[in-house]
Motif scaffolding. Sequence first.
Motif, PDB file in Angstrom:
ATOM      1  N   ARG A  93     -37.360 -93.251  63.043  1.00 13.25           N
ATOM      2  CA  ARG A  93     -37.079 -92.642  64.343  1.00 13.25           C
ATOM      3  C   ARG A  93     -37.724 -93.445  65.479  1.00 13.25           C
ATOM      4  O   ARG A  93     -37.082 -93.761  66.487  1.00 13.25           O
ATOM      5  CB  ARG A  93     -37.592 -91.205  64.366  1.00 13.25           C
ATOM      6  CG  ARG A  93     -37.328 -90.484  65.687  1.00 13.25           C
ATOM      7  CD  ARG A  93     -37.984 -89.106  65.701  1.00 13.25           C
ATOM      8  NE  ARG A  93     -37.411 -88.226  64.705  1.00 13.25           N
ATOM      9  CZ  ARG A  93     -36.286 -87.518  64.889  1.00 13.25           C
ATOM     10  NH1 ARG A  93     -35.620 -87.617  66.023  1.00 13.25           N
ATOM     11  NH2 ARG A  93     -35.858 -86.725  63.924  1.00 13.25           N
ATOM     12  N   GLU A 108     -36.369 -86.253  75.423  1.00 11.23           N
ATOM     13  CA  GLU A 108     -35.094 -85.607  75.100  1.00 11.23           C
ATOM     14  C   GLU A 108     -33.978 -86.634  74.939  1.00 11.23           C
ATOM     15  O   GLU A 108     -33.174 -86.558  73.996  1.00 11.23           O
ATOM     16  CB  GLU A 108     -34.723 -84.590  76.189  1.00 11.23           C
ATOM     17  CG  GLU A 108     -35.613 -83.372  76.251  1.00 11.23           C
ATOM     18  CD  GLU A 108     -36.965 -83.641  76.927  1.00 11.23           C
ATOM     19  OE1 GLU A 108     -37.118 -84.727  77.562  1.00 11.23           O
ATOM     20  OE2 GLU A 108     -37.866 -82.792  76.789  1.00 11.23           O
ATOM     21  N   ASN A 111     -34.489 -88.642  71.685  1.00  9.21           N
ATOM     22  CA  ASN A 111     -34.098 -87.897  70.488  1.00  9.21           C
ATOM     23  C   ASN A 111     -32.581 -87.798  70.362  1.00  9.21           C
ATOM     24  O   ASN A 111     -32.025 -87.954  69.266  1.00  9.21           O
ATOM     25  CB  ASN A 111     -34.720 -86.506  70.510  1.00  9.21           C
ATOM     26  CG  ASN A 111     -36.216 -86.534  70.219  1.00  9.21           C
ATOM     27  OD1 ASN A 111     -36.701 -87.451  69.561  1.00  9.21           O
ATOM     28  ND2 ASN A 111     -36.939 -85.535  70.707  1.00  9.21           N
ATOM     29  N   GLU A 115     -30.693 -89.625  67.240  1.00 11.61           N
ATOM     30  CA  GLU A 115     -29.990 -88.801  66.257  1.00 11.61           C
ATOM     31  C   GLU A 115     -28.497 -89.126  66.210  1.00 11.61           C
ATOM     32  O   GLU A 115     -27.886 -89.081  65.136  1.00 11.61           O
ATOM     33  CB  GLU A 115     -30.243 -87.323  66.564  1.00 11.61           C
ATOM     34  CG  GLU A 115     -31.665 -86.907  66.155  1.00 11.61           C
ATOM     35  CD  GLU A 115     -32.101 -85.587  66.753  1.00 11.61           C
ATOM     36  OE1 GLU A 115     -31.224 -84.856  67.274  1.00 11.61           O
ATOM     37  OE2 GLU A 115     -33.311 -85.281  66.694  1.00 11.61           O
TER      38      GLU A 115
END
Length: 332
Positions: A93, A108, A111, A115
Motif C-alpha cells: 500500500r 483519502e 487510499n 485501492e
Amino acid sequence: MGQITLSSVTKVFGDVTVIPPLDLTINDGEFVVFVGPSGCGKSTLLRLIAGLEDTSSGKILIDGQDATDAAPAKRGLAMVFQSYALYPHMSVRKNIAFPLKMAGASVEEQNRKVENAARILNLSSYLERRPGQLSGGQRQRVAIGRAIVREPAAFLFDEPLSNLDAALRVTMRQEISELHQNLKTTMIYVTHDQVEAMTMADKIVVLNAGRIEQVGSPLELYRNPQNLFVAGFIGSPKMNFITGAEAAKHDCATLGVRPEHLDVVEGGPWQGVVGIAEHLGSDTFLRVHVEGIGDLTVRVSGEMGLHHGDRVSLAPQAGKLYRFDANGKAIA
C-alpha cells in the motif's frame, strides 16, 4: 491525452552519435513497442522521452506542448523499470501510494487511488504485505501500480519483464496488454524480444544503431519488411536468407523465405538432409542442409516424424518469397 512527437531528436555522447536525427509520432492511446538488438538505442530513446537524458538537439512535444527542457516530473509520464525499485521496509500500500504522498495528496485520495490500482492489478489482498513476501510478478505489478496512481499521460516501460522466468513473462505480457485495453492510455514499451513486440504492440518501431528501420503494425512488419534487417529481426524462427546462384535465379542479391513458408513435399525444387529436428509438440523445427543453398530452418507440424539424417524435398509457398537488392532493400 498522450500524444508524443519527436522532431529531429538527437543524442550525442562525446564524439559518439547514439541517436541520429529521428522523427516519430506516437498517437494518443497507442501501445508502441521499441524493439531492436542490444545497443540499438531503444532505452536511450525512452529516457529522452522521460527526461532522464537531455536531448542534444531537436524537440519533444507532449500533447502539443514543448517538453524538451522540462524536468521529468513535469512531463506527466510514469516510468516502469526492469528493476522493481520498491522500498523493502514499506507495505505494498505504501509503495504504491509513495508518489501521491510526495505530491501532497490527502490520505483519502491516496487510499482511493491505491485501492483502485490494486483492484485493476489483482493486488487487493496483498496491500499489507511487504515486497519480500511477493513473487517477482507481483512485485512488478506493484511497480506498475505505483505508476497507475499518478494517472500519467503515458506509461514508459523499460524491459520490465527481463527479470522474470519464461512462464511468468508470458503471464505478465498478457496482463500488461489487458491493462492497456482497460486504461486506454498511451504506452511505450522497450524490449529486445521480438515475440513481446509482436504480441503486445499496436505499432512497432524497429531500431538499429539509433535509426528507425521501419514503423508499422506487427503484421505489416511481418508481411512487408522494408529491408534485410527488419526481415531478419521480425519473425520467430527468423527468416532464411539465400544468396548466390539461387538468389540470382530470382533477380535479387538475397532471397528470403520464412521457416513457416517452406513445405516438405514430393519432388520439390530444393533437396536436402535433416541435420537437427527440434520437436516442440505443436511444431517441429528442422535444420535442413540443402544442396547448393546451405542450411534452411523449416517449421512443420509437430506430428511430422522427421529426424536427423532423413532426406527431404522442400518447396517455398507461392507468393511467399522475399527479394532484396545488393543494399539490403526490399524489391517490390
